[in-house]
Structures are given as structure tokens and as C-alpha cells.
Design an enzyme around this catalytic site. Sequence first.
Site, PDB file in Angstrom:
ATOM      1  N   SER A 138      -4.889 -49.654   5.668  1.00  0.00           N
ATOM      2  CA  SER A 138      -5.134 -48.756   7.076  1.00  0.00           C
ATOM      3  C   SER A 138      -3.731 -49.156   7.833  1.00  0.00           C
ATOM      4  O   SER A 138      -3.416 -50.229   7.426  1.00  0.00           O
ATOM      5  CB  SER A 138      -6.290 -49.096   7.750  1.00  0.00           C
ATOM      6  OG  SER A 138      -6.384 -48.728   8.984  1.00  0.00           O
ATOM      7  N   TYR A 151     -13.061 -55.406  10.581  1.00  0.00           N
ATOM      8  CA  TYR A 151     -12.188 -54.165   9.812  1.00  0.00           C
ATOM      9  C   TYR A 151     -10.715 -54.476   9.404  1.00  0.00           C
ATOM     10  O   TYR A 151     -10.071 -54.456   8.611  1.00  0.00           O
ATOM     11  CB  TYR A 151     -12.275 -52.793  10.376  1.00  0.00           C
ATOM     12  CG  TYR A 151     -11.749 -51.748   9.957  1.00  0.00           C
ATOM     13  CD1 TYR A 151     -12.508 -50.944   8.846  1.00  0.00           C
ATOM     14  CD2 TYR A 151     -10.468 -51.079  10.195  1.00  0.00           C
ATOM     15  CE1 TYR A 151     -11.796 -49.826   8.442  1.00  0.00           C
ATOM     16  CE2 TYR A 151      -9.830 -49.925   9.441  1.00  0.00           C
ATOM     17  CZ  TYR A 151     -10.441 -49.544   8.610  1.00  0.00           C
ATOM     18  OH  TYR A 151      -9.958 -48.267   8.005  1.00  0.00           O
TER      19      TYR A 151
HETATM   20  P1  NAD Z   1     -15.508 -41.352   4.700  1.00  0.00           P
HETATM   21  O1  NAD Z   1     -16.691 -42.143   5.411  1.00  0.00           O
HETATM   22  O2  NAD Z   1     -15.455 -39.956   4.655  1.00  0.00           O
HETATM   23  O3  NAD Z   1     -15.565 -41.896   3.230  1.00  0.00           O
HETATM   24  C1  NAD Z   1     -16.171 -43.364   2.950  1.00  0.00           C
HETATM   25  C2  NAD Z   1     -16.486 -43.313   1.496  1.00  0.00           C
HETATM   26  O4  NAD Z   1     -17.169 -44.582   1.155  1.00  0.00           O
HETATM   27  C3  NAD Z   1     -17.814 -42.452   1.214  1.00  0.00           C
HETATM   28  O5  NAD Z   1     -17.820 -41.558  -0.091  1.00  0.00           O
HETATM   29  C4  NAD Z   1     -18.920 -43.518   1.261  1.00  0.00           C
HETATM   30  O6  NAD Z   1     -20.126 -42.908   0.409  1.00  0.00           O
HETATM   31  C5  NAD Z   1     -18.185 -44.487   0.490  1.00  0.00           C
HETATM   32  N1  NAD Z   1     -18.738 -45.652   0.742  1.00  0.00           N
HETATM   33  C6  NAD Z   1     -18.932 -46.601   1.912  1.00  0.00           C
HETATM   34  N2  NAD Z   1     -19.629 -47.553   1.514  1.00  0.00           N
HETATM   35  C7  NAD Z   1     -20.000 -47.529   0.164  1.00  0.00           C
HETATM   36  C8  NAD Z   1     -20.981 -48.494  -0.730  1.00  0.00           C
HETATM   37  N3  NAD Z   1     -21.384 -49.600  -0.149  1.00  0.00           N
HETATM   38  N4  NAD Z   1     -20.783 -48.177  -2.020  1.00  0.00           N
HETATM   39  C9  NAD Z   1     -20.048 -46.876  -2.290  1.00  0.00           C
HETATM   40  N5  NAD Z   1     -19.473 -46.346  -1.599  1.00  0.00           N
HETATM   41  C10 NAD Z   1     -19.382 -46.539  -0.300  1.00  0.00           C
HETATM   42  O7  NAD Z   1     -14.461 -42.076   5.247  1.00  0.00           O
HETATM   43  P2  NAD Z   1     -12.622 -42.161   4.983  1.00  0.00           P
HETATM   44  O8  NAD Z   1     -11.906 -41.869   6.380  1.00  0.00           O
HETATM   45  O9  NAD Z   1     -12.493 -40.938   3.974  1.00  0.00           O
HETATM   46  O10 NAD Z   1     -12.311 -43.288   4.532  1.00  0.00           O
HETATM   47  C11 NAD Z   1     -11.965 -43.778   3.215  1.00  0.00           C
HETATM   48  C12 NAD Z   1     -10.981 -45.049   3.189  1.00  0.00           C
HETATM   49  O11 NAD Z   1      -9.685 -44.889   4.149  1.00  0.00           O
HETATM   50  C13 NAD Z   1     -11.757 -46.215   4.041  1.00  0.00           C
HETATM   51  O12 NAD Z   1     -11.426 -47.537   3.190  1.00  0.00           O
HETATM   52  C14 NAD Z   1     -11.119 -46.380   5.324  1.00  0.00           C
HETATM   53  O13 NAD Z   1     -11.113 -47.580   5.774  1.00  0.00           O
HETATM   54  C15 NAD Z   1      -9.788 -45.872   5.085  1.00  0.00           C
HETATM   55  N6  NAD Z   1      -9.140 -45.206   6.238  1.00  0.00           N
HETATM   56  C16 NAD Z   1      -9.642 -44.275   6.783  1.00  0.00           C
HETATM   57  C17 NAD Z   1      -8.900 -44.184   8.191  1.00  0.00           C
HETATM   58  C18 NAD Z   1      -9.464 -42.620   8.646  1.00  0.00           C
HETATM   59  O14 NAD Z   1      -8.954 -42.567  10.052  1.00  0.00           O
HETATM   60  N7  NAD Z   1     -10.437 -41.907   8.348  1.00  0.00           N
HETATM   61  C19 NAD Z   1      -7.962 -44.579   8.334  1.00  0.00           C
HETATM   62  C20 NAD Z   1      -7.245 -45.652   7.777  1.00  0.00           C
HETATM   63  C21 NAD Z   1      -7.886 -46.067   6.912  1.00  0.00           C
END
Ligand code: NAD
Length: 256
Positions: A138, A151
Amino acid sequence: MTKTALITGSTSGIGLAIAKNFAAKGYQIIFNGLEPDGDKIAGNIAQQFGIKHHFSPCNLLYPDQIEKMVKETLDKFSHVDVLINNAGIQFVSPVQDFPLEKWNAIININLTAAFIVTKALWPAMQQNKFGRIINISSAHGLVASEFKSAYVASKHGLIGFTKTIALEGAPYNITANAICPGYVHTPIVENQINDQMKVHNMTREEVIEKIMLSKQAIKEFIPVETIALTAAFLATEEAACITGTSIPVEGGWLAQ
Ligand code: NAD
């Protein structure tokens, strides 16, 4: 040989977009995620692109479930070319109120699970003399924001882990890189908007404008497809000399 990618958290948001991109390129995909309809989501993509796939509902909090997912993967596909440690969770709270169980869950899912999956797949990648490990960190892996202690710690830790395995993987043609997205409008961000509204006593619009997008030079959410494209590039043969690095895809947040 058809390439195989295991993508954690690939039934929602960024992971789902990455899975679609790789499926369109003909990869066999191991999907994972906790969405109740995850199996269906994975099956639909596999059907759309005519690829072989496997869905694992593995909860990454539990090492025995991770090992089961990796065993099923290797039994079915024998090799994994690309591992994308993408699953992640968030929780927003001032440090003095931050619940220990939330801290532990964030560290375990965002950081420790990436270590366990990588460790379990490592011997097969070494043997294949090919591996592309892509960790979704991130912008918060490179800078902090208040109220996100767990986080920010987990995402900084993931970058340190990425660098270490890049060094260990180099003799085996295994690369490891991190992608550092800015704000992407996915369910994890939607939940955060609600949390931030409480912490900062703001409206939804104020949180988006003053807390989230204020940090980015480009005042728009990053499209999931941009993250997917970056991951797809890192997985190519041509990216063989890019390793141990963190690629910000954050709308200019870190330029200031
Ligand atoms: P999201 O909530 O849409 O997806 C997260 C996924 O992780 C889901 O499929 C969920 O089921 C899975 N997950 C969560 N806990 C779990 C567990 N215990 N076991 C198995 N699966 C699990 O969110 P996203 O935005 O797509 O996030 C994906 C990645 O990107 C994350 O690591 C997040 O930190 C990172 N990220 C997101 C953003 C943003 O702005 N959305 C920014 C920077 C980084």
C-alpha cells in the site's frame, strides 16, 4: 506449459481484477477469499475465459488452512508460477483504543499469511527455476497516516519481507516485488469511509475529499485495472530483472 497463478483475496476488489486480467491471458487460477459466493465468482471467470481453476475458501488466519490450500494447488496443478499475496483487512482507531485482537488479525492476514503461503510454495518455485511473487502492500507501506497503526505496520513489514525474499530468490529466477496502491474504491475502502466518519466526526463526502483523496495529487480513486496491469507486467518474463522493489500506484501521493 500453461502458467498458474495463486491469488489470495481474489473474489473481491483488487484481487478479483488481477484474477480477471490473468485469466484473460490464459493463466490457470487458484482463487481464494471469504466472500460467501466466492466459488461462484471464481467459476464464472473460469467459464468466461475458458481456463482451469480452483477455488479455496481458506481463511488466511489459520496456518493449517493455508497449508491445505497450497497442497490442493500443487496436487491439481503441480506448479505455481505467480503468487499474489493480496488479501488484506483494515481497522481504523486511535492507538490508545486499538484492540489487540484487531492488531493481531491485521498482522496475521496482511503479513504473516504472505510469509506462510510463500514458504509453502517456495520449494516448488525453486525446483521450477521460476517464480513471480507480487505482494500487494500500500502507499501505507511507505508512509503513515494516523489511526492506522496495525495496517501501516503490516504494510511496511510486507515491503521488508518482499526485499528479503527477492535476495533469497534471485539464484532461482524467483522475483519478489510489492505494489503500493493509493485509494482504490473497493469494499475495504467503503468500510473505512464508515470508520473514518466516526473517528473524525465527518460526513462521507468530507472523508473522501479531506482524508482520502486529499493525499493524492490525482483526486480520483485508482482504478482496480491499473493495479491489475502493474501485477501482470511484473509477472512477465521481461520483468525478470525487477526484484525487491516497491512500485507506488498512488496518484502522486508520495511526490509531495
Ligand atoms: P477487498 O475487501 O475488496 O478484498 C479483500 C480480499 O481479501 C477479499 O476477497 C477478502 O475475502 C479477502 N480476505 C480478507 N480476509 C481474509 C482472510 N482471513 N482469509 C482469506 N481471505 C481474506 O479489498 P481490496 O481493496 O481489494 O484489498 C486488496 C488488497 O489491496 C489488500 O491487501 C489491501 O490492503 C490492499 N490495498 C487496498 C487499497 C484500497 O484503497 N482499496 C489501497 C492499498 C492497498
